[in-house]
Design a protein around this motif. Sequence first.
Motif, PDB file in Angstrom:
ATOM      1  N   PHE A  28      93.040  22.032  -0.969  1.00  0.00           N
ATOM      2  CA  PHE A  28      91.713  21.693  -1.033  1.00  0.00           C
ATOM      3  C   PHE A  28      90.961  20.273  -1.760  1.00  0.00           C
ATOM      4  N   SER A  29      90.322  20.048  -1.040  1.00  0.00           N
ATOM      5  CA  SER A  29      89.469  18.403  -0.761  1.00  0.00           C
ATOM      6  C   SER A  29      88.701  17.905  -2.398  1.00  0.00           C
ATOM      7  N   HIS A  30      88.527  16.762  -2.058  1.00  0.00           N
ATOM      8  CA  HIS A  30      88.011  16.599  -3.304  1.00  0.00           C
ATOM      9  C   HIS A  30      88.236  16.493  -4.287  1.00  0.00           C
ATOM     10  N   ALA A  31      88.963  14.614  -4.949  1.00  0.00           N
ATOM     11  CA  ALA A  31      89.589  14.350  -5.638  1.00  0.00           C
ATOM     12  C   ALA A  31      89.751  13.135  -6.066  1.00  0.00           C
ATOM     13  N   GLU A  32      89.673  12.758  -6.793  1.00  0.00           N
ATOM     14  CA  GLU A  32      90.124  11.107  -7.528  1.00  0.00           C
ATOM     15  C   GLU A  32      91.771  10.537  -6.691  1.00  0.00           C
ATOM     16  N   ALA A  33      91.999   9.564  -7.355  1.00  0.00           N
ATOM     17  CA  ALA A  33      93.303   8.996  -6.762  1.00  0.00           C
ATOM     18  C   ALA A  33      93.133   8.318  -7.638  1.00  0.00           C
ATOM     19  N   TYR A  34      95.079   7.940  -8.130  1.00  0.00           N
ATOM     20  CA  TYR A  34      94.957   6.855  -9.101  1.00  0.00           C
ATOM     21  C   TYR A  34      96.317   6.607  -8.437  1.00  0.00           C
ATOM     22  N   ASP A  35      96.630   5.100  -8.638  1.00  0.00           N
ATOM     23  CA  ASP A  35      98.435   4.194  -7.992  1.00  0.00           C
ATOM     24  C   ASP A  35      98.520   4.116  -9.167  1.00  0.00           C
ATOM     25  N   TYR A  36      99.563   5.529  -9.510  1.00  0.00           N
ATOM     26  CA  TYR A  36     100.519   5.412 -10.009  1.00  0.00           C
ATOM     27  C   TYR A  36     101.447   6.014  -9.864  1.00  0.00           C
ATOM     28  N   LEU A  37     103.155   5.156  -9.405  1.00  0.00           N
ATOM     29  CA  LEU A  37     103.636   6.213  -9.651  1.00  0.00           C
ATOM     30  C   LEU A  37     105.395   5.634 -10.265  1.00  0.00           C
ATOM     31  N   ASP A  38     105.479   6.799 -11.326  1.00  0.00           N
ATOM     32  CA  ASP A  38     106.732   6.331 -11.951  1.00  0.00           C
ATOM     33  C   ASP A  38     106.788   5.410 -12.978  1.00  0.00           C
ATOM     34  N   PRO A  39     105.288   5.383 -13.627  1.00  0.00           N
ATOM     35  CA  PRO A  39     105.580   3.618 -14.209  1.00  0.00           C
ATOM     36  C   PRO A  39     107.013   3.820 -15.284  1.00  0.00           C
ATOM     37  N   THR A  82     127.254   6.740 -21.365  1.00  0.00           N
ATOM     38  CA  THR A  82     126.584   7.123 -20.380  1.00  0.00           C
ATOM     39  C   THR A  82     124.734   6.909 -19.709  1.00  0.00           C
ATOM     40  N   MET A  83     125.243   7.190 -18.379  1.00  0.00           N
ATOM     41  CA  MET A  83     124.186   6.314 -17.647  1.00  0.00           C
ATOM     42  C   MET A  83     123.123   7.697 -17.626  1.00  0.00           C
ATOM     43  N   ASN A  84     121.785   7.576 -17.667  1.00  0.00           N
ATOM     44  CA  ASN A  84     120.534   8.850 -17.729  1.00  0.00           C
ATOM     45  C   ASN A  84     119.737   7.958 -16.641  1.00  0.00           C
ATOM     46  N   ASN A  85     119.585   8.766 -15.775  1.00  0.00           N
ATOM     47  CA  ASN A  85     118.111   8.638 -15.032  1.00  0.00           C
ATOM     48  C   ASN A  85     117.006   8.546 -15.114  1.00  0.00           C
ATOM     49  N   PHE A  86     116.066   8.257 -15.479  1.00  0.00           N
ATOM     50  CA  PHE A  86     115.011   8.688 -15.917  1.00  0.00           C
ATOM     51  C   PHE A  86     113.639   8.674 -14.976  1.00  0.00           C
ATOM     52  N   GLN A  87     114.213   7.613 -14.211  1.00  0.00           N
ATOM     53  CA  GLN A  87     113.168   7.582 -12.993  1.00  0.00           C
ATOM     54  C   GLN A  87     112.991   9.454 -12.305  1.00  0.00           C
ATOM     55  N   MET A  88     111.386   9.463 -11.654  1.00  0.00           N
ATOM     56  CA  MET A  88     110.923  10.640 -11.940  1.00  0.00           C
ATOM     57  C   MET A  88     111.633  11.101 -10.159  1.00  0.00           C
ATOM     58  N   TYR A  89     112.019  10.141  -9.629  1.00  0.00           N
ATOM     59  CA  TYR A  89     112.260  10.410  -8.071  1.00  0.00           C
ATOM     60  C   TYR A  89     113.300  10.104  -7.217  1.00  0.00           C
ATOM     61  N   ARG A  90     113.628   8.266  -8.005  1.00  0.00           N
ATOM     62  CA  ARG A  90     114.554   7.971  -7.275  1.00  0.00           C
ATOM     63  C   ARG A  90     115.658   8.236  -7.764  1.00  0.00           C
ATOM     64  N   GLN A  91     116.606   9.433  -6.561  1.00  0.00           N
ATOM     65  CA  GLN A  91     117.923   9.361  -7.306  1.00  0.00           C
ATOM     66  C   GLN A  91     119.163   8.249  -6.610  1.00  0.00           C
ATOM     67  N   ILE A  92     120.340   8.229  -7.613  1.00  0.00           N
ATOM     68  CA  ILE A  92     121.492   7.404  -6.681  1.00  0.00           C
ATOM     69  C   ILE A  92     122.226   8.281  -5.970  1.00  0.00           C
ATOM     70  N   TYR A  97     108.677  21.464  -4.518  1.00  0.00           N
ATOM     71  CA  TYR A  97     107.100  20.374  -4.301  1.00  0.00           C
ATOM     72  C   TYR A  97     107.011  19.881  -6.279  1.00  0.00           C
ATOM     73  N   LYS A  98     106.515  19.087  -6.698  1.00  0.00           N
ATOM     74  CA  LYS A  98     106.022  19.098  -7.821  1.00  0.00           C
ATOM     75  C   LYS A  98     105.682  17.940  -8.532  1.00  0.00           C
ATOM     76  N   PRO A  99     104.510  17.615  -8.720  1.00  0.00           N
ATOM     77  CA  PRO A  99     103.428  17.054  -8.895  1.00  0.00           C
ATOM     78  C   PRO A  99     104.475  15.581 -10.011  1.00  0.00           C
ATOM     79  N   LEU A 100     104.303  14.870  -9.935  1.00  0.00           N
ATOM     80  CA  LEU A 100     104.260  13.553 -10.636  1.00  0.00           C
ATOM     81  C   LEU A 100     104.269  13.279 -11.890  1.00  0.00           C
TER      82      LEU A 100
END
Length: 352
Positions: free
Chosen positions: A20-31, A54-64, A335-338
């Motif tokens: 559905f349309s109408h929305a606001e955009a914010y330019d944040y990708l996993d800060p 122990t290595m923990n990957n706390f990044q939302m979308y960047r895997q190794i 899919y999931k929102p960030l």
Amino acid sequence: MDFDRFPSPFFSAVFFILIFSHAEAYDYLDPNGNITLKWDVISWTPDGYVAVVTMNNFQMYRQIMSPGWTLGWTWAKKEVIWSMVGAQATDQGDCSKFRMNVPHCCKKNPTVVDMLPGVPYNQQIANCCKGGVVSSWGQDPSAAVSSFQLSVGRSGATNKTVRLPKNFTLLGPGLGYTCSPAKIVPPTIFLTPDGRRKTQVMMTWNVTCTYSLMLASRNPTCCVSMSSFYNSTITPCRTCACGCQNNRTCVPSDSKIQSVVGLSTPRKDNTPLVQCTKHNCPIRVHWHVKLNYKEYWRVKISITNFNYRLNYTQWTLVAQHPNLNNITQVFSFAYKPLLPYISASKSLSNNT
Ligand SMILES: *[C@@H]1O[C@H](CO)[C@@H](O)[C@H](O)[C@H]1NC(C)=O
Ligand SMILES: *[C@@H]1O[C@H](CO)[C@@H](O)[C@H](O)[C@H]1NC(C)=O
Ligand SMILES: *[C@@H]1O[C@H](CO)[C@@H](O)[C@H](O)[C@H]1NC(C)=O
Ligand SMILES: *[C@@H]1O[C@H](CO)[C@@H](O)[C@H](O)[C@H]1NC(C)=O
Ligand SMILES: *[C@@H]1O[C@H](CO)[C@@H](O)[C@H](O)[C@H]1NC(C)=O
Ligand SMILES: *[C@@H]1O[C@H](CO)[C@@H](O)[C@H](O)[C@H]1NC(C)=O
Ligand SMILES: *[C@@H]1O[C@H](CO)[C@@H](O)[C@H](O)[C@H]1NC(C)=O
Ligand SMILES: *[C@@H]1O[C@H](CO)[C@@H](O)[C@H](O)[C@H]1NC(C)=O
């Protein structure tokens, strides 16, 4: 998923979103994304200590991805690694000073890689031995961890005399990560499996590594082409969208896949082996507008892999669009929102 004109290892994945349309955009990708390395000293030894890293990957979308992480550091003094479980130093170095017991690694700046799956049980610990592949937090938090154990000698053997390793480097794979100095933090507390007893390690230090696209590559690594139902014109990716400096090594599309040298063998420096295209990108994302009504629009996204070195069986596509805060239908995809930047972007991942 839809396998299109390319034979394996190329694939084309397809999904639909209804928005559905109408929305606001914010330019944040996993800060807040980062990878932390936690060193837990679990015991002191006569000449050093045993630590679980122990290595923990706390990044939302960047895997190794394969071929996995490579971790390096510089010892503060003349430490050696007597033994390792769940990982190994790639180079033993000069251990000629040792006559009886020879250390696993005598280098001043050891380089460590994960073991491959299927190593003998006595060389494994929990969360090890995944070939260095670590999921992202957003995709699978339970797999966003990697561990190994090492026994360090010729080091301080109390929390007053031990010197922290310095100058941590992390390839994930390829460049991109910058690591902070190690910092002493409160000792980790573990709960026994039955939850009835707490144990505390001797000492803990943490290192935080953050990712920078600028460091990772000079050029983009994917491009977007577009088309729509109401016009047969396809807007292709820009010529040399991913740079053309190295396009002499590309593989002509008419070559037989079996004859390509380096097929499905990713390299530690992440250099792709791409099919020759005008855009010269390893990945192309095609955005096709299928429907466009006042109330909603529907898009089909196809992703094409032009990199002969990688299969991308576990991958994530991050898309940013002002309307993606109100996706109402997703076909053939997880899919999931960030979170918590719901209105800005969505991350879409394949779970096969
Ligand atoms: C690392 O990421 C975690 C999770 O997003 C966050 O809680 C933590 O503050 C971050 N650490 C640093 C040093 O940025
Ligand atoms: C150290 O890292 C662990 C994760 O590896 C994290 O849970 C912990 O909060 C970190 N400690 C500090 C003080 O940053
Ligand atoms: C070292 O250990 C002692 C107890 O054995 C403790 O009181 C002290 O806080 C520890 N110091 C550090 C830096 O962890
Ligand atoms: C840190 O590590 C990098 C890469 O291994 C090396 O080039 C650099 O000289 C090291 N710096 C120090 C101070 O050891
Ligand atoms: C289709 O798109 C092209 C390129 O944007 C444009 O030149 C052309 O006029 C369009 N055709 C129609 C029927 O809208
Ligand atoms: C490499 O890129 C240049 C444009 O910079 C192009 O003219 C040339 O055809 C490309 N070579 C191949 C093999 O694709
Ligand atoms: C890619 O897929 C092929 C066939 O499914 C498999 O044999 C190969 O091991 C895979 N390569 C990597 C790097 O995952
Ligand atoms: C999302 O879509 C629903 C369903 O039509 C609508 O009621 C709601 O107002 C939309 N929300 C936003 C933020 O656009």
